[in-house]
Design an enzyme around this catalytic site. Sequence first.
Site, PDB file in Angstrom:
ATOM      1  N   GLU A 207       0.844  -1.195   0.000  1.00  0.00           N
ATOM      2  CA  GLU A 207       0.000   0.000   0.000  1.00  0.00           C
ATOM      3  C   GLU A 207       0.874   1.237   0.000  1.00  0.00           C
ATOM      4  O   GLU A 207       1.962   1.223   0.559  1.00  0.00           O
ATOM      5  CB  GLU A 207      -0.856   0.059   1.285  1.00  0.00           C
ATOM      6  CG  GLU A 207      -2.121  -0.738   1.219  1.00  0.00           C
ATOM      7  CD  GLU A 207      -2.886  -0.712   2.532  1.00  0.00           C
ATOM      8  OE1 GLU A 207      -2.554   0.080   3.434  1.00  0.00           O
ATOM      9  OE2 GLU A 207      -3.824  -1.504   2.647  1.00  0.00           O
ATOM     10  N   ARG A 299     -17.186  -8.392  13.518  1.00  0.00           N
ATOM     11  CA  ARG A 299     -17.578  -8.699  14.899  1.00  0.00           C
ATOM     12  C   ARG A 299     -17.874  -7.394  15.619  1.00  0.00           C
ATOM     13  O   ARG A 299     -17.731  -6.327  15.047  1.00  0.00           O
ATOM     14  CB  ARG A 299     -16.411  -9.393  15.608  1.00  0.00           C
ATOM     15  CG  ARG A 299     -15.143  -8.540  15.475  1.00  0.00           C
ATOM     16  CD  ARG A 299     -14.021  -8.996  16.343  1.00  0.00           C
ATOM     17  NE  ARG A 299     -12.747  -8.558  15.834  1.00  0.00           N
ATOM     18  CZ  ARG A 299     -12.209  -7.353  15.991  1.00  0.00           C
ATOM     19  NH1 ARG A 299     -12.874  -6.420  16.645  1.00  0.00           N
ATOM     20  NH2 ARG A 299     -11.033  -7.051  15.489  1.00  0.00           N
TER      21      ARG A 299
HETATM   22  P1  ADP Z   1      -4.028  -4.834  11.547  1.00  0.00           P
HETATM   23  O1  ADP Z   1      -5.121  -5.676  10.961  1.00  0.00           O
HETATM   24  O2  ADP Z   1      -2.736  -5.576  11.711  1.00  0.00           O
HETATM   25  O3  ADP Z   1      -4.461  -4.095  12.784  1.00  0.00           O
HETATM   26  P2  ADP Z   1      -4.609  -2.591   9.783  1.00  0.00           P
HETATM   27  O4  ADP Z   1      -4.595  -2.785   8.320  1.00  0.00           O
HETATM   28  O5  ADP Z   1      -5.929  -2.542  10.463  1.00  0.00           O
HETATM   29  O6  ADP Z   1      -3.694  -3.719  10.453  1.00  0.00           O
HETATM   30  O7  ADP Z   1      -3.790  -1.280  10.147  1.00  0.00           O
HETATM   31  C1  ADP Z   1      -3.521  -0.935  11.480  1.00  0.00           C
HETATM   32  C2  ADP Z   1      -3.005   0.487  11.563  1.00  0.00           C
HETATM   33  O8  ADP Z   1      -1.821   0.655  10.766  1.00  0.00           O
HETATM   34  C3  ADP Z   1      -3.944   1.556  11.048  1.00  0.00           C
HETATM   35  O9  ADP Z   1      -4.891   1.940  12.025  1.00  0.00           O
HETATM   36  C4  ADP Z   1      -2.989   2.686  10.692  1.00  0.00           C
HETATM   37  O10 ADP Z   1      -2.608   3.400  11.849  1.00  0.00           O
HETATM   38  C5  ADP Z   1      -1.771   1.949  10.170  1.00  0.00           C
HETATM   39  N1  ADP Z   1      -1.822   1.821   8.697  1.00  0.00           N
HETATM   40  C6  ADP Z   1      -2.372   0.819   7.980  1.00  0.00           C
HETATM   41  N2  ADP Z   1      -2.246   1.026   6.649  1.00  0.00           N
HETATM   42  C7  ADP Z   1      -1.599   2.183   6.498  1.00  0.00           C
HETATM   43  C8  ADP Z   1      -1.156   2.958   5.354  1.00  0.00           C
HETATM   44  N3  ADP Z   1      -1.360   2.549   4.102  1.00  0.00           N
HETATM   45  N4  ADP Z   1      -0.518   4.123   5.595  1.00  0.00           N
HETATM   46  C9  ADP Z   1      -0.294   4.549   6.868  1.00  0.00           C
HETATM   47  N5  ADP Z   1      -0.669   3.886   7.966  1.00  0.00           N
HETATM   48  C10 ADP Z   1      -1.320   2.709   7.791  1.00  0.00           C
END
Ligand code: ADP
Length: 675
Positions: A207, A299
């Site tokens: 990403e 959930r």
């Molecule tokens: P997980 O499922 O491991 O918790 P997430 O995809 O939900 O991972 O992402 C968790 C956190 O990581 C987000 O809340 C954000 O703070 C950070 N994050 C995720 N993707 C990005 C991105 N593309 N750019 C910047 N920060 C990101």
Amino acid sequence: MGERMKNMFDKILIANRGEIACRVIRTARRLGIRTVAVYSDADRGSLHVALADEAYRIGPAPAGESYLKAEAILEVAARSGAQAIHPGYGFLSENDSFAEACAAVGVVFIGPPPAAIRAMGSKSAAKRIMEGAQVPLVPGYHGEKQESDLLRREAEQIGFPVLIKASAGGGGKGMRAVLTLDDFDDALAAARREARASFGDDRVLLEKYLTKPRHVEIQVFADTHGNAVHLFERDCSIQRRHQKVLEEAPAPGMKPELRARMGEAAVAAARAIGYVGAGTVEFLLDEDGSFYFMEMNTRLQVEHPVTEMITGQDLVEWQLLVASGEPLPAGQEQLAICGHAIEARIYAEDPNREFLPSIGRLRHLRPPADSPHVRIDTGVRQEDEVSIYYDPMIAKLIVWDTDRNGALRRLRSALAEYQVVGVTTNTGFLASVAAHPAFVSGEFDTGFIERHRSDLFPSAMPAPGRTLALASLEILLRREEEAKGSAETSLDPYSPWHSVSGWRLNFDNHHTLYLLDGEEEIAITVHYRGDGYLLALPDGNLLVRGTLDNNGDILADLGGTRVKATVVRHGNTLTILEQGRVHTLTIHDPHACIGEDQGVDASLAAPMPGKVVAVLVNPGEKVEKGRPLMILEAMKMEHTITAPRDGLISSLNFTVGSLVSEGVELLAIVAEEGA
Ligand code: ADP
């Protein structure tokens, strides 16, 4: 509700523990639904077991042998006659096979259909579905092909910085931000290793790495009649290592127009996978107002209470209605936001040690009182143990007020009132976040904690004079009480010898108290005066007096300032709690060491539950003070037990590999003959 609730369950099973099990039981009870708890050996005496109408043991403490054992849980459902299972969050809540297994035996899984769980289980697959539903995605690569060269080319195309994420990811694991092309290969290897170790699946996606995003998520709900709504947003940008610390609703600065667009996108996401029940669509909100789908959690979320507080809805009730086949209790136009709510996750952890879990017994636990402004969702009581087996969350503190500033004020005062002794907690850290100007302004992003590290992690300070004064006063007032007690049972209750006012014929009327603050010994001379005690503290003299009750609450007058505090005693340890400040001191009397050979040395007892990983001495061996004797491991941390004094090892009570609980005597030392 009459007709409307005709299919509501009579009895449900809660396949979870801790605060969320208690939370679900509360709503079920309000609706007249009987509840069945399940528990592991570690939870035999826990709150969720006490609250449920029935409770069944499902296995030993480790989650893999209890709360994650689908068959054991289904067996309890059959035995107890529960018609439905609420999985809470974590454990089996996003396990599509479990949802299927429930259906196979005719028990309702209170959650989405298995296919919807499956569709969102892989971040990459979820993104492909969302792309089809016109939900905006962070620019990136989420294809099946995983060759390193291809991923590197894709990363270049996206443009650095890039984020590598485990496709099966969760909890921030298997995630790596890459700033330049040169770092890409190493970061990819590391992300894959972590993903394989955590999820048994090393597929990744790429990403665009947003440098200052906010985490804004939308609560959605859908029923089996084709209705779907959103219950607005939650801002969860205050994170440490990609894990949520504080959550609030509504998001500060959110414009109605953007809220409507994000809400519609989230509902479209839910519809795209035939969603039913409670779900959360997580977005990253960029500085320019663009938002991108991250993932969907199928959930009830930990942070659902902030949504309940601003909408006045009970989301567990909604889940039960939907699961029993009822339509959603409200349509989109009937839902509105009222006021502002913030949730703080209170954890047994040490912010100054990388947030390492702090396990042990909750010797003193006094949360602020529940009110329309303060809600405490917890699963523990005083004397309960925070164990190595489960998440060390103590409670969720949720505050509400008519606006954000009001909610912030409530949060700060509730955090200051929250008293926990026995484990280290993050309340001080949360309080510094809640008071930080950048947080108060509402202009923060997911980098907040990293950026303001130096303001948020105050280094351990020596006990201030005020704390020393409160500790001394507690000791003196307690002695006064004890002396009164012994005077009452004496033949001459009026004898001046019972007085602890320091009155002694012709003697100087002072006394010295010795306290240890960490390694530092502090001597405090007490002069007994008719109007109180005059303390000679390191930073000057102070006249103190006050009253102490059985709960350790002190009402003190410190040099003319009235102070309310609590002092909790455990053995020789005094924990002083005042206005959210917590300090631990040890009563130390250098002259009281004679004859201490009887009984167990406190330092030879297990300081926490754990596993013996090394025994460094043999029975009968001569040891000198300070010599390492045994090593315990708990929460992946090693703790060395050292000899408190010279002597001979008289017994070794455990061998390598033994599991020990807190406070048991690990080994014993006797004084050497003739020494
Ligand atoms: P997980 O499922 O491991 O918790 P997430 O995809 O939900 O991972 O992402 C968790 C956190 O990581 C987000 O809340 C954000 O703070 C950070 N994050 C995720 N993707 C990005 C991105 N593309 N750019 C910047 N920060 C990101």
